[in-house]
Design a protein around this motif. Sequence first.
Motif, PDB file in Angstrom:
ATOM      1  N   SER A 161       0.852  -1.200   0.000  1.00 29.92           N
ATOM      2  CA  SER A 161       0.000   0.000   0.000  1.00 29.92           C
ATOM      3  C   SER A 161       0.881   1.241   0.000  1.00 29.92           C
ATOM      4  N   GLN A 162       1.643   1.388  -1.054  1.00 34.65           N
ATOM      5  CA  GLN A 162       2.641   2.455  -1.141  1.00 34.65           C
ATOM      6  C   GLN A 162       2.020   3.837  -0.995  1.00 34.65           C
ATOM      7  N   ASP A 163       0.859   4.040  -1.619  1.00 30.32           N
ATOM      8  CA  ASP A 163       0.236   5.363  -1.554  1.00 30.32           C
ATOM      9  C   ASP A 163      -0.064   5.767  -0.116  1.00 30.32           C
ATOM     10  N   GLN A 164      -0.566   4.827   0.675  1.00 30.66           N
ATOM     11  CA  GLN A 164      -0.885   5.126   2.071  1.00 30.66           C
ATOM     12  C   GLN A 164       0.372   5.313   2.900  1.00 30.66           C
ATOM     13  N   TRP A 165       1.367   4.477   2.675  1.00 28.12           N
ATOM     14  CA  TRP A 165       2.585   4.548   3.486  1.00 28.12           C
ATOM     15  C   TRP A 165       3.391   5.800   3.166  1.00 28.12           C
ATOM     16  N   VAL A 166       3.467   6.172   1.888  1.00 28.11           N
ATOM     17  CA  VAL A 166       4.218   7.375   1.532  1.00 28.11           C
ATOM     18  C   VAL A 166       3.455   8.630   1.964  1.00 28.11           C
ATOM     19  N   THR A 167       2.132   8.609   1.841  1.00 33.06           N
ATOM     20  CA  THR A 167       1.334   9.738   2.340  1.00 33.06           C
ATOM     21  C   THR A 167       1.559   9.919   3.835  1.00 33.06           C
TER      22      THR A 167
END
Length: 279
Positions: free
Chosen positions: A62-68
């Motif tokens: 879940s890259q989008d959530q982790w980077v956000t």
Amino acid sequence: MTILVRDEEELIRANLDYHLSRGVDFIVATDNRSQDSTADILREYEKRGVLHYIFEPDDDYSQDQWVTRMARIAAEQYKADWIMHVDADEFWWPSDGRKIPKILESVDNSIDGLIVPRSNFVPIENYDDRSPFFTQLTVREKKSLNPLGRPLPPKVCHRGTSDIKVSQGNHSFGFENRAPRTEQCGNILIFHFQKRGFKQFQKRIQQGGAAYDRNQRLNKAVGDTWRELYELDRKGELQEYFTDSTYTDEEIKQGIVNESLVSDTRFMLYMTELYGQQQ
């Protein structure tokens, strides 16, 4: 700077040292289930006071959530003026010689973020995993494509704000209540070293592809490159794909002659000097 990593012991120290030398003042790092020495290396920089370490146990990419999450920590906890989202195999090269913060400080106040192009360094035959990657990979594509032959998408950096939302892949960003104002960045080129040795490449595809399969939240079109390469690996065809994408010495010479490839030793020289100074 934010960075999301998993089993990146080959690259992570060089990545952190390089970007810190280019003016990055702090790093927020997420370690996603690393089994090699990646976590230990990150902890070293945490002890130095230049890195905030996060362990992420989930295995669905879940890259989008982790980077956000990292971007908001950088903005809220560390008061970041600008935030750049970096992969372990990406090195942001200031083309005009300035430190990265100086380039970002010069951006007009009306602009929320920059679209930053990438350039692939090409893999070579007889790559030696025991030697530093930057001493071996010194030729890049003039026009870079992703592993499936499509135009290589750029990455983004943006001003620090608590309502930021970063997309999967770090290719774009948005806000809660309005569209971002962006412009193309002409002063930074991201050097991309995605393909090095086959074992490294296959492990990355296996980990990422399996994680995407487990993610029930993202549309199946997201991460299509990972998914297609993962399918090649399951069919036993990834080695053939990788071998076909590597360059012989003769192919490199021909590519430079026909201007599809560019000899670029700047990164190699910079890193050699950096580590020579540290010693």
